[in-house]
Design an enzyme around this catalytic site. Structure first.
Site, PDB file in Angstrom:
ATOM      1  CE1 TYR A 165      -3.131  -2.908   0.168  1.00 29.41           C
ATOM      2  CE2 TYR A 165      -4.054  -1.961   2.161  1.00 29.41           C
ATOM      3  CZ  TYR A 165      -4.090  -2.905   1.158  1.00 29.41           C
ATOM      4  OH  TYR A 165      -5.091  -3.841   1.134  1.00 29.41           O
TER       5      TYR A 165
ATOM      6  CE  LYS B 298       1.706 -17.987  -1.833  1.00 26.43           C
ATOM      7  NZ  LYS B 298       0.870 -19.202  -1.709  1.00 26.43           N
TER       8      LYS B 298
ATOM      9  CG  ASP C  35      -1.733 -20.213  -0.015  1.00 28.68           C
ATOM     10  OD1 ASP C  35      -1.099 -20.246   1.064  1.00 28.68           O
ATOM     11  OD2 ASP C  35      -1.277 -20.702  -1.071  1.00 28.68           O
TER      12      ASP C  35
ATOM     13  CG  ASP D  89      -7.355  -4.325   3.688  1.00 30.57           C
ATOM     14  OD1 ASP D  89      -8.412  -4.315   4.343  1.00 30.57           O
ATOM     15  OD2 ASP D  89      -7.156  -3.576   2.715  1.00 30.57           O
TER      16      ASP D  89
ATOM     17  CG  ASP E  19     -12.871  -6.597   4.743  1.00 31.68           C
ATOM     18  OD1 ASP E  19     -12.486  -5.972   5.752  1.00 31.68           O
ATOM     19  OD2 ASP E  19     -13.382  -6.033   3.761  1.00 31.68           O
TER      20      ASP E  19
HETATM   21  C1  LIG Z   1      -9.028   1.638   2.061  1.00 33.06           C
HETATM   22  C2  LIG Z   1      -7.687   1.031   2.268  1.00 33.06           C
HETATM   23  C3  LIG Z   1      -6.593   2.067   2.274  1.00 33.06           C
HETATM   24  C4  LIG Z   1      -7.466   0.084   3.341  1.00 33.06           C
HETATM   25  C5  LIG Z   1      -8.526  -0.812   3.851  1.00 33.06           C
HETATM   26  O1  LIG Z   1      -9.330  -1.430   3.183  1.00 33.06           O
HETATM   27  C6  LIG Z   1      -8.528  -1.005   5.283  1.00 33.06           C
HETATM   28  O2  LIG Z   1      -7.690  -0.467   5.981  1.00 33.06           O
HETATM   29  O3  LIG Z   1      -9.379  -1.775   5.773  1.00 33.06           O
HETATM   30 MG   LIG Z   2     -10.115  -3.130   4.323  1.00 36.08          MG
END
Ligand SMILES: CC(C)CC(=O)C(=O)O
Ligand SMILES: [Mg+2]
Ligand SMILES: NC(=O)C1=CN([C@@H]2O[C@H](COP(=O)(O)OP(=O)(O)OC[C@H]3O[C@@H](n4cnc5c(N)ncnc54)[C@H](O)[C@@H]3O)[C@@H](O)[C@H]2O)C=CC1
Length: 363
Positions: free
Chosen positions: A141, A186, A218, A242, A246
């Protein structure tokens, strides 16, 4: 206690969930005798619209002077043109870097009332209590980007020092929990992951009481859904963290439920729900504010040392999840404001003498 909190509502559902979190903090202040002063600033798409910059200088200056920063979310279709020179997400990356908040703590628990929403419907869910420690200011990032007509690159770079500090943070946190760290990489393919793995392995020797295991990302993505109760602290790099968090939100029942704290070394903490600006539901008053409210609880604990108050908010959220109302994402019909009001009302149901002692002292 007096504290100055900068709020960065941002875009989409950001302002909606942040309003709810601020209302809960105000209710806590009223009940416990603390004084929280809020100052709102621009970040993301709304900042681009107003100033041309995703992180205006005035926002950064205010954040640096604050006791803590509470953020909603940034981004949305309005600012997602592939040709755009500035993007809302750059503002988020820039504030994380400027505040030096390299460790992003993302806790995952599964509330019993929501177990039926989880893809994993069995006994193991009861014992899910994972703390992700995601490296937040390095990796892909933040690497150099290049683009020609037919080629694009994103550099992924990590230094030993960057891996050392987030690893130490993860091990210190594991010491206070179940003394187990899973480091995710990884290393069978990526050089950054080989540096990550050797550094984590070396730092682990400073914590002989904490068990370390390595897992490739993975297979980790699969194990998270099949055996989540096996894990205590999971430390990983920015991009993997990240994505995995999620994914982890699916176990909890909704992305709208998970909070986070981004911490550095003696710097201002940044608190935000893990979800984005949810453009598909923005402006409808239906976003789940619990991730933002739980982020406010983390703010009280980590930046203001108000553990009793943080625990009270968490208990109030748990009370609402047990008794309703529930928002749409977790199968209910309640809007953001109704959930906010229910959490505030629940503060009185769960309040302990310790929580109210500040008020008694002042009153
Ligand atoms: C929007 C991004 C910079 C990062 C992201 O998805 C997060 O930090 O959860
Ligand atoms: Mg995110
Ligand atoms: N920290 C931040 O500010 C982040 C910003 N983003 C940005 O957000 C925008 C949308 O990205 P998406 O990939 O759609 O991710 P998202 O997290 O915004 O939404 C994914 C799905 O989860 C739902 N959702 C998210 N938060 C919710 C909540 N509080 N209550 C109920 N449902 C909720 C959304 O409705 C959507 O269906 C993009 O511009 C992205 O860059 C994405 C992730 C983090």
């Amino acid at each position: 206690m007096k504290a100055r909190i900068v709020t960065l509502p941002g875009d989409g559902v950001g302002p909606e969930v942040l309003d709810a979190a601020v209302a809960v903090l105000e209710a806590v202040a009223e009940r416990s005798g603390h004084s929280f002063e809020f100052e709102s600033h621009l970040i993301g798409g709304c900042a681009i619209d107003a100033t041309g910059e995703p992180l205006p200088a005035a926002t950064l200056e205010a954040c640096k002077k604050a006791d803590a920063v509470l953020l909603g979310a940034v981004g949305g279709p309005k600012w997602s043109d592939p040709q755009a020179k500035v993007r809302p997400e750059q503002g988020l990356l820039a504030i994380r870097a400027a505040l030096g908040v390299y460790a992003n703590l993302r806790p995952l628990q599964v509330h019993p009332a929501l177990a039926s929403l989880s893809p994993l419907k069995n006994e193991k869910l009861k014992h899910v209590d994972v703390l992700f420690v995601r490296e937040l200011t390095g990796g892909a990032y933040f690497g150099a980007k290049t683009r020609t007509t037919d080629t694009a690159t994103d550099e992924c770079k990590y230094t030993v020092a960057e891996v050392e500090r987030v690893t130490r943070r993860a091990f210190a946190l594991a010491r206070e929990r179940r003394q187990h760290v899973t480091s995710v990489d990884k290393a069978n393919v990526l050089e950054t992951s080989r540096l990550w793995r050797s550094t984590v392995t070396r730092i682990a020797t400073e914590y002989p009481d904490v068990k370390l295991e390595h897992q490739l990302v993975d297979s980790m993505a699969m194990l998270l859904l099949t055996q989540p109760a096996r894990y205590d602290v999971i430390v990983t790099e920015n991009l993997f963290g990240d994505i995995l968090t999620d994914e982890a939100a699916a176990l909890a029942g909704s992305l709208g439920l998970l909070p986070s704290a981004s911490l550095g070394e003696g710097t201002v903490g940044l608190y935000e729900p893990i979800h984005g600006s949810a453009p598909d539901i923005a402006g409808q008053g239906v976003a789940n504010p619990l991730g933002a409210i739980l982020s406010a609880a983390m703010l009280l604990r980590h930046s203001l040392d108000l553990d009793v108050e943080a625990t009270t908010i968490e208990a109030a959220v748990s009370h609402v999840l047990s008794n309703g109302p529930h928002s749409r994402d977790i199968g209910g019909k309640a809007g953001t404001a109704a959930i906010r009001d229910a959490v505030i009302a629940a503060l009185d149901d769960v309040a302990t003498p310790a929580f109210l002692s500040g008020l008694r002292a002042c009153g």
